[in-house]
Design an enzyme around this catalytic site. Structure first.
Site, short mmCIF file in Angstrom:
data_model
loop_
_atom_site.label_atom_id
_atom_site.label_comp_id
_atom_site.label_asym_id
_atom_site.label_seq_id
_atom_site.Cartn_x
_atom_site.Cartn_y
_atom_site.Cartn_z
N ASP A 1 -11.66 -1.76 4.69
CA ASP A 1 -11.54 -0.66 3.83
C ASP A 1 -10.17 -0.70 2.82
OD1 ASP A 1 -12.52 2.53 3.30
OD2 ASP A 1 -10.33 2.38 2.96
N GLU B 1 -7.81 0.99 -0.48
CA GLU B 1 -7.51 2.49 -1.21
C GLU B 1 -6.84 1.64 -2.66
OE1 GLU B 1 -7.98 5.22 -0.21
OE2 GLU B 1 -8.41 4.65 2.08
N HIS C 1 -8.44 8.59 4.48
CA HIS C 1 -8.01 8.09 3.25
C HIS C 1 -6.98 7.07 3.31
CE1 HIS C 1 -11.42 10.08 1.08
NE2 HIS C 1 -10.92 11.05 1.41
N ASP D 1 -9.46 4.33 8.14
CA ASP D 1 -10.97 4.35 7.88
C ASP D 1 -11.80 3.32 8.14
OD1 ASP D 1 -10.18 6.86 6.44
OD2 ASP D 1 -10.72 6.12 4.22
#
Length: 582
Positions: free
Chosen positions: A24, A26, A165, A170
């Site tokens: 994952d 960001e 997030h 995540d």
């Protein structure tokens, strides 16, 4: 039939043995080209066991937008001393080496990783990717979850980590979602990575349960026949690898709805291993024509083809017939539809004043004239106004166009189109164009098939992919036998054996081949393919100068929609050289 041992690739990779790296990211925004990565989180798992974790912040080149800081909690101060993507990406690629990447909405995460690889000069390894959003849409109904967001699925599958997030959190939540989804597809019969990669709800559980039918098929070129419980053929196909092609019918790669219905009825698959791909293609055609399987759409009615006949009588005319007879008449074709045959006849009548009446005329000319004579489109041999000698000159124009030089008739039709277009009769001009194309293509087919149909024997060879030679014996346009000579062996010994054991074939009336026209077309395409050498030829294989094959090549650029054609745009002029095999 010799047994063919399966490989690990044929069996597939069991999901319990697959290493997944669930990742994952960001980022500073939604565009992989205009935004940057701010955090990478990943979890490596295999067989339900966590093997390792990867987490790091990444310092972008631009400030993090305020709303992104609020959403993720990652601030400029947090990433001020974080490593750059230039050092983070190589570490991640090493962590994920030889693994299958998993992400929720994988298109987003993978696009950022690929963009980072390009920007830092790294080659993207070409990971296999599993998207949990895609799987969830197939497996989780709206009754279970109002949407397929990670937060909703984490609740549904009782994830031990709440997504918030942040990349690693995540990723951990996605691991639990992945395991929940894998349990569901396992109950539906999906047990390998290959099946998971192609999974879609379009493939019913009933289809998946039938995949055992393909397990013991040979991984060799040939023909496969799906049969029902009474042993009746449902579908006949051909492939370079029978097993892998048959297995595809039980996966998402098979998109045809009727094939799903066919698989539901099938109880067995019969393989027929062939020595060459040409043999497989011909066997497929013959089996389809013989059994007329309900799920095969093409080639099921070869006996329905039509021919245009220039009759043998005092005043010949054009007639549409189903059988080519040894009666001295000229034939044009074959045609798949009556519409195509009628269009070709109309093209001839457009510029050659052949009679169009169907009565048999005597040389005395005792009949009455029709409206075509009044229009100047017929010389009226019925009334005696045109003698048989005068009419013979008209017939010669048609004969030349059908079996010799097609250019004069094509030029006349083109002139007719030009006149109509100048008169702004564009629909009529289009009709003439379509008729001309039907005529030229049919003449090209006749001039291609005819020489091979008249040849008592043709032996040809082509280098096999794995060494040696593919050998083919054709008699009167029919595949009489095929063989393969091994690497290092004298191919002429195998040629002699092939000729001695090939099928005895009786010729048909010219120009019809001793096989279906479609079989002869397939043989011609093989003979015209690169690398083919003619070893032996009895008879003459040639095409007329100015014949329809050359004209057709010029006309096909303006092909109208809906025109059927037996051949696959291979011209009659492409005759292989005659060479020795060695």
């Amino acid at each position: 039939m010799p047994a063919v041992q399966g490989t690990l690739d044929d069996l597939g990779t069991a999901l319990s043995q697959v290493t997944f790296v669930v990742v994952d990211l960001e980022t500073t925004g939604g565009s992989a080209t205009a935004s940057a990565i701010t955090e990478v989180g990943a979890v490596k798992v295999r067989g339900g066991e966590v093997l390792g974790e990867f987490q790091t912040l990444v310092r972008p080149d631009e400030p993090i937008p305020a709303f992104i800081q609020v959403l993720t909690g990652i601030t400029d101060a947090m990433v001020a001393r974080a490593p750059r993507i230039e050092s983070v990406l190589p570490a991640f690629l090493e962590f994920a080496h030889d693994a299958v990447l998993v992400a929720h909405n994988a298109g987003f995460d993978i696009s950022f990783l690929k963009a980072a690889a390009r920007a830092t000069g790294h080659d993207w390894p070409g990971f296999r990717v599993i998207d949990t959003v895609h799987l969830a849409r197939q497996l989780v109904s709206r009754d279970e979850s109002r949407n397929h967001k990670l937060s909703s699925l984490a609740v549904l599958f009782n994830a031990t980590t709440v997504p918030d997030h942040r990349a690693l959190h995540d990723a951990k939540a996605t691991v639990d979602v992945l395991h929940g989804l894998l349990e569901r597809v396992g109950n539906l019969g999906v047990h390998t990575l290959e099946e998971l990669s192609s999974y879609t709800s379009r493939v019913t559980p009933a289809q998946r349960r039938k995949r055992f039918l393909a397990e013991h098929l040979p991984a060799a070129p040939g023909v496969y026949i799906f049969k029902d419980e009474r042993g009746r053929p449902l579908y006949v196909g051909t492939s370079r690898n029978i097993r892998s092609r048959a297995q595809s019918y039980f996966t998402a790669s098979e998109q045809r709805t009727r094939m799903a219905e066919m698989v539901g009825l099938a109880t067995s698959i019969q393989p027929i291993v062939c020595q060459t791909t040409l043999e497989a293609q011909v066997r497929e055609l013959r089996l389809i024509a013989q059994h007329k399987p309900r799920y095969n759409r093409r080639s099921t009615r070869p006996e329905k083809v039509l021919w245009v006949k220039l009759t043998q009588e005092a005043f010949p005319r054009l007639s549409i017939v189903r059988v080519v007879r040894d009666d001295g008449a000229r034939y044009l074709g074959p045609f798949r539809s009556r519409k195509g045959a009628e269009a070709a006849v109309a093209a001839v009548h457009e510029v050659v004043p052949l009679r169009q009446c169907t009565a048999r005329l005597s040389t005395r000319g005792s009949g009455s004239e029709c409206v075509l004579a009044e229009m100047g489109r017929c010389g009226a041999p019925c009334s005696g106004r045109q003698s048989s000698q005068q009419y013979a000159l008209v017939v010669a124009q048609a004969v030349d166009a059908l079996s010799g030089d097609a250019r004069p008739m094509t030029a006349a039709l083109h002139s007719r189109m030009t006149v109509l277009a100048q008169q702004q009769r564009f629909e009529d001009a289009g009709t003439v164009r379509d008729r001309m194309l039907h005529l030229v293509r049919a003449a090209a087919r006749t001039q291609r098939i005819g020489p091979l149909a008249a040849s008592p024997q043709l032996v040809a060879a082509r280098r096999a992919d794995r060494g040696g030679w593919e050998l083919v014996c054709v008699r009167y346009g029919r595949l009489a036998g095929t063989s393969v000579s091994p690497t290092g062996a004298d191919p002429m010994v195998y040629v002699q054996s092939l000729c001695a054991t090939a099928e005895a074939v009786q010729p048909n009336a010219h120009p019809a081949p001793a096989a279906t026209p479609e079989e002869t077309e397939i043989i011609l395409r093989w003979l015209e393919s690169p690398g083919v050498r003619i070893v032996e030829l009895e008879g003459l294989w040639s095409c007329p100068v100015g014949g329809a094959g050359g004209v057709r090549a010029l006309l096909d650029d303006g092909r109208p929609s809906g025109v059927a054609s037996f051949d696959r745009d291979v011209e009659a002029s492409a005759v292989p050289r005659v060479l020795a095999v060695g």
